[in-house]
Scaffold this motif. Structure first.
Motif, mmCIF file in Angstrom:
data_model
loop_
_atom_site.group_PDB
_atom_site.id
_atom_site.type_symbol
_atom_site.label_atom_id
_atom_site.label_comp_id
_atom_site.label_asym_id
_atom_site.label_seq_id
_atom_site.Cartn_x
_atom_site.Cartn_y
_atom_site.Cartn_z
ATOM 1 N N LEU A 10 -17.233 29.449 3.822
ATOM 2 C CA LEU A 10 -16.257 29.973 2.872
ATOM 3 C C LEU A 10 -14.964 29.173 2.938
ATOM 4 C CD1 LEU A 10 -16.924 33.752 3.581
ATOM 5 C CD2 LEU A 10 -17.583 32.491 1.528
ATOM 6 N N SER A 11 -15.057 27.914 3.367
ATOM 7 C CA SER A 11 -13.845 27.108 3.475
ATOM 8 C C SER A 11 -13.196 26.968 2.099
ATOM 9 C CB SER A 11 -14.144 25.743 4.091
ATOM 10 O OG SER A 11 -15.123 25.054 3.377
ATOM 11 N N ALA A 12 -11.895 27.114 2.067
ATOM 12 C CA ALA A 12 -11.053 27.039 0.865
ATOM 13 C C ALA A 12 -11.315 28.172 -0.125
ATOM 14 C CB ALA A 12 -11.183 25.676 0.178
ATOM 15 N N ALA A 13 -12.042 29.220 0.272
ATOM 16 C CA ALA A 13 -12.205 30.387 -0.594
ATOM 17 C C ALA A 13 -10.872 31.129 -0.676
ATOM 18 C CB ALA A 13 -13.283 31.311 -0.049
ATOM 19 N N LYS A 14 -10.658 31.822 -1.770
ATOM 20 C CA LYS A 14 -9.406 32.563 -1.954
ATOM 21 C C LYS A 14 -9.724 34.037 -2.187
ATOM 22 C CE LYS A 14 -6.881 28.638 -3.863
ATOM 23 N NZ LYS A 14 -6.339 28.227 -2.620
ATOM 24 N N PHE A 35 -13.040 32.792 -5.755
ATOM 25 C CA PHE A 35 -11.716 33.397 -5.875
ATOM 26 C C PHE A 35 -11.903 34.849 -6.281
ATOM 27 C CE2 PHE A 35 -8.042 34.763 -8.380
ATOM 28 C CZ PHE A 35 -7.040 34.598 -7.431
ATOM 29 N N LEU A 36 -11.532 35.754 -5.377
ATOM 30 C CA LEU A 36 -11.667 37.182 -5.641
ATOM 31 C C LEU A 36 -10.329 37.871 -5.419
ATOM 32 C CD1 LEU A 36 -15.022 37.931 -3.763
ATOM 33 C CD2 LEU A 36 -14.704 37.456 -6.191
ATOM 34 N N GLU A 37 -9.966 38.726 -6.342
ATOM 35 C CA GLU A 37 -8.734 39.504 -6.197
ATOM 36 C C GLU A 37 -9.048 40.970 -6.400
ATOM 37 O OE1 GLU A 37 -4.132 39.778 -7.825
ATOM 38 O OE2 GLU A 37 -5.460 38.238 -8.619
ATOM 39 N N PHE A 73 -9.035 26.542 5.756
ATOM 40 C CA PHE A 73 -8.167 26.523 4.566
ATOM 41 C C PHE A 73 -8.379 27.732 3.649
ATOM 42 C CE2 PHE A 73 -7.764 21.761 5.080
ATOM 43 C CZ PHE A 73 -6.411 21.779 5.347
ATOM 44 N N ALA A 74 -9.082 28.755 4.097
ATOM 45 C CA ALA A 74 -9.288 29.947 3.261
ATOM 46 C C ALA A 74 -8.003 30.760 3.161
ATOM 47 C CB ALA A 74 -10.406 30.810 3.835
#
Length: 194
Positions: free
Chosen positions: A61-65, A45-47, A83-84
């Motif tokens: 990177l499936s489901a990575a945010k 999870f990166l913002e 699902f990313a």
């Protein structure tokens, strides 16, 4: 002269090297998280990170945010982004060819000039008897001027209010895609299924 612009609460992209962030280790931890179904590792999870020109080709990177990250010119070719979330990310000129992006969320992402050839943005089947039989990819309000979606699968994708000027959807599969209120000025649909 008094300046009216207030930047005290502005968010700037974070340079990972300045804070000791190791993207390679983070991707490895995420792959472990995916493979162990969340029992080991850590979900990525990166913002607000600046990962321009990063190499993620072939990564899981499936489901990575990723939220409001900069990936200008980054390479995600052949990666698994099922699902990313890449909401509000800058993917200008990114290489995404043949990436698996089923059920991905790219709301308000900037895909200007991105190479999206052969990307699979088709829906992920869920419970056919449930209230939602599938999870569709969401590209609402993306800016994809000049992006190349040739041969991409966007079956049932939500592409409402997107800017798709001069984008190339040659031979793409757009069956049941929602492109209401999208800007299709100069968009190429040669051989596309609609």
């Amino acid at each position: 002269f008094q300046q009216d612009v207030k930047l005290a609460h502005a968010k700037y992209p974070v340079d990972p090297t300045r804070i000791g962030f190791d993207p390679i280790a983070a991707v490895a931890q995420h792959a472990l998280w995916v493979d162990s179904q969340g029992k080991e590792g850590t979900q990525l999870f990166l913002e607000g990170y600046d990962l321009a020109h990063a190499e993620f080709a072939g990564c899981n990177l499936s489901a990575a945010k990723f939220v409001r990250c900069t990936f200008t010119g980054a390479d995600f070719s052949g990666s698994d982004l099922t699902f990313a979330t890449m909401q509000g990310c800058l993917l200008k000129g990114a290489k995404m060819a043949n990436a698996k992006m089923r059920g991905a969320t790219l709301i308000k992402a900037n895909l200007m000039g991105a190479d999206m050839r052969g990307v699979d943005l088709s829906p992920v089947p869920l419970d056919p008897k449930g209230p939602r039989p599938y999870w569709a990819s969401r590209l609402n309000a993306v800016q994809a001027t000049g992006a190349n979606f040739a041969g991409a699968k966007l079956v049932a994708a939500n592409v409402r209010r997107a800017v798709l000027r001069t984008a190339d959807f040659t031979d793409a599969d757009l069956r049941h895609a929602n492109i209401q209120r999208a800007d299709l000025t100069g968009t190429i649909f040669a051989g596309a299924k609609r």
